[in-house]
Motif scaffolding. Structure first.
Motif, short mmCIF file in Angstrom:
data_model
loop_
_atom_site.label_atom_id
_atom_site.label_comp_id
_atom_site.label_asym_id
_atom_site.label_seq_id
_atom_site.Cartn_x
_atom_site.Cartn_y
_atom_site.Cartn_z
N THR A 42 0.85 -1.19 0.00
CA THR A 42 0.00 0.00 0.00
C THR A 42 0.89 1.24 0.00
N ALA A 43 0.28 2.38 -0.26
CA ALA A 43 1.03 3.64 -0.24
C ALA A 43 1.62 3.90 1.14
N ASP A 44 0.88 3.56 2.19
CA ASP A 44 1.39 3.75 3.55
C ASP A 44 2.58 2.85 3.83
N GLN A 45 2.54 1.64 3.33
CA GLN A 45 3.67 0.73 3.52
C GLN A 45 4.90 1.24 2.78
N VAL A 46 4.71 1.75 1.58
CA VAL A 46 5.84 2.31 0.83
C VAL A 46 6.42 3.49 1.60
N ALA A 47 5.56 4.37 2.11
CA ALA A 47 6.02 5.54 2.86
C ALA A 47 6.82 5.12 4.10
N SER A 48 6.47 3.98 4.70
CA SER A 48 7.18 3.51 5.89
C SER A 48 8.61 3.11 5.58
N LEU A 49 8.94 2.98 4.29
CA LEU A 49 10.29 2.60 3.90
C LEU A 49 11.24 3.79 3.91
N GLY A 50 10.69 5.02 3.92
CA GLY A 50 11.58 6.17 4.00
C GLY A 50 11.09 7.43 3.31
N ALA A 51 10.21 7.30 2.34
CA ALA A 51 9.68 8.48 1.63
C ALA A 51 8.34 8.11 1.02
N GLY B 283 9.20 -11.94 -14.86
CA GLY B 283 7.92 -12.32 -14.31
C GLY B 283 7.13 -11.07 -13.94
N PRO B 284 5.86 -11.18 -13.58
CA PRO B 284 5.05 -10.02 -13.22
C PRO B 284 5.75 -9.18 -12.15
N ALA B 285 5.89 -7.87 -12.43
CA ALA B 285 6.70 -7.02 -11.56
C ALA B 285 6.05 -5.68 -11.32
N CYS B 286 6.56 -4.98 -10.31
CA CYS B 286 6.13 -3.62 -10.01
C CYS B 286 7.34 -2.81 -9.56
N SER B 287 7.39 -1.56 -9.97
CA SER B 287 8.40 -0.63 -9.47
C SER B 287 7.69 0.47 -8.70
N TRP B 288 8.06 0.63 -7.44
CA TRP B 288 7.51 1.68 -6.60
C TRP B 288 8.52 2.83 -6.57
N ILE B 289 8.15 3.97 -7.13
CA ILE B 289 9.03 5.12 -7.22
C ILE B 289 8.73 6.05 -6.03
N PHE B 290 9.76 6.41 -5.30
CA PHE B 290 9.58 7.27 -4.14
C PHE B 290 9.47 8.74 -4.56
N ASP B 291 8.64 9.47 -3.84
CA ASP B 291 8.50 10.91 -4.08
C ASP B 291 9.60 11.62 -3.30
N TYR B 292 10.77 11.66 -3.94
CA TYR B 292 11.94 12.21 -3.29
C TYR B 292 12.70 13.07 -4.28
N GLU B 293 13.49 14.00 -3.78
CA GLU B 293 14.09 15.02 -4.63
C GLU B 293 15.03 14.47 -5.71
N ASP B 294 15.63 13.30 -5.47
CA ASP B 294 16.57 12.81 -6.48
C ASP B 294 15.86 12.13 -7.66
N ILE B 295 14.60 11.78 -7.51
CA ILE B 295 13.76 11.18 -8.55
C ILE B 295 14.34 9.87 -9.11
N VAL B 296 15.22 9.23 -8.36
CA VAL B 296 15.74 7.95 -8.84
C VAL B 296 15.54 6.82 -7.83
N SER B 297 15.25 7.17 -6.59
CA SER B 297 15.10 6.13 -5.58
C SER B 297 13.83 5.31 -5.81
N ALA B 298 13.99 4.02 -5.82
CA ALA B 298 12.87 3.13 -6.10
C ALA B 298 13.18 1.74 -5.58
N VAL B 299 12.12 0.94 -5.47
CA VAL B 299 12.28 -0.47 -5.15
C VAL B 299 11.37 -1.25 -6.10
N SER B 300 11.87 -2.34 -6.65
CA SER B 300 11.10 -3.16 -7.58
C SER B 300 10.99 -4.58 -7.04
#
Length: 207
Positions: A67-76, A90-107
Motif C-alpha cells: 500500500t502507499a502507507d507501507q511504501v512511505a514507511s520505507l523512507g519516503a 515475471g510479473p513485476a512492479c516498481s515503486w518510485i519514491f517521491d523524493y528530490e533525487d527522482i531515482v530512488s525506487a524499489v522493484s
C-alpha cells in the motif's frame, strides 16, 4: 542319577539367568546413538518454505503487494507505482519514491520468467559454486530469503534480495536508492521490509 540330573538342571538354569542378566546390563550400558540431523530435502541445503504461498494475486496486480502507507514507511512517500505484468523475469512492479533525487525506487517481481532457476535453492547452489560475491540468508515472516550479489562493484544504496514463496519459486526484490541513502535506511534493510510486506500480502490471500 536323580541327584546328578537335578544338579545339571540347576546349573543350566543359573547359566541362563546369568547370561540374561549380562545381556540386560549390556543393553542398559550402551547409550542410544543420536539421531542424524534432519535434512530439508532441498538441493544445496536450502531451507524449505513453511507453507507454499499462491502467487496468483501478484501475477494479476503486481503493484497491490504494498500500500502507499507501507511504501512511505520505507523512507519516503510513494510518487508512482509502475506495473509490469509482462516483465521478462515475471510479473513485476516498481515503486518510485517521491523524493528530490527522482531515482530512488524499489522493484519486486515473481520470478516466473526462468522456470529452471530452482527457487531459493538455486541461490544456495550459486553460493556453493562460488557464483556470488555476497550471500546473506534472512527470514521474512518465517519465509527464507537471501541477500545476494554477483558483482564486486555494486552501486551504493543498491541491494538484491529474494524470498521464497514456494520451494521452487522466489519473489525477487531490487533496491536502488540515492547514493547518500537519505532519508532511507540501508538498502538491504529496506528490501527485507518489502519482503515482509509481500509475504504478509500473500498470507492474507492478496487482501
Amino acid at each position: 542319577m536323580t541327584n546328578r540330573h537335578t544338579v545339571t538342571a540347576s546349573l543350566a538354569a543359573a547359566t541362563v539367568l546369568l547370561l540374561t542378566g549380562c545381556a540386560s546390563e549390556a543393553g542398559n550400558a550402551a547409550p542410544a546413538s543420536p539421531a542424524p540431523p534432519a535434512s530439508t530435502g532441498l538441493p544445496f541445503g536450502a531451507p524449505p518454505v513453511p507453507a507454499p504461498l499462491d502467487p496468483a494475486p501478484l501475477k494479476k496486480a503486481p503493484c497491490d503487494a504494498m500500500t502507499a502507507d507501507q511504501v512511505a514507511s520505507l523512507g519516503a512517500p510513494l510518487k508512482t507505482a509502475r506495473s509490469k505484468p509482462a516483465d521478462p523475469t515475471g510479473p513485476a512492479c516498481s515503486w518510485i519514491f517521491d523524493y528530490e533525487d527522482i531515482v530512488s525506487a524499489v522493484s519486486g517481481a515473481v520470478f516466473t520468467g526462468d522456470p529452471t532457476h530452482g527457487g531459493i535453492s538455486g541461490l544456495y547452489g550459486q553460493k556453493q559454486f562460488n557464483g556470488l560475491t555476497r550471500f546473506e540468508p534472512f527470514s521474512a515472516n518465517g519465509y527464507p530469503g537471501v541477500i545476494y550479489d554477483v558483482g564486486t562493484n555494486s552501486l551504493r544504496g543498491s541491494c538484491a534480495l529474494a524470498v521464497g514463496l514456494r520451494d521452487d519459486l522466489t519473489y525477487t526484490i531490487s533496491v536502488a536508492l540515492d547514493g547518500l541513502k537519505h532519508p532511507f535506511a540501508e538498502g538491504c534493510e529496506l528490501g527485507k521490509k518489502v519482503a515482509g510486506y509481500v509475504v504478509q500480502y500473500l498470507q492474507k490471500g492478496g487482501r
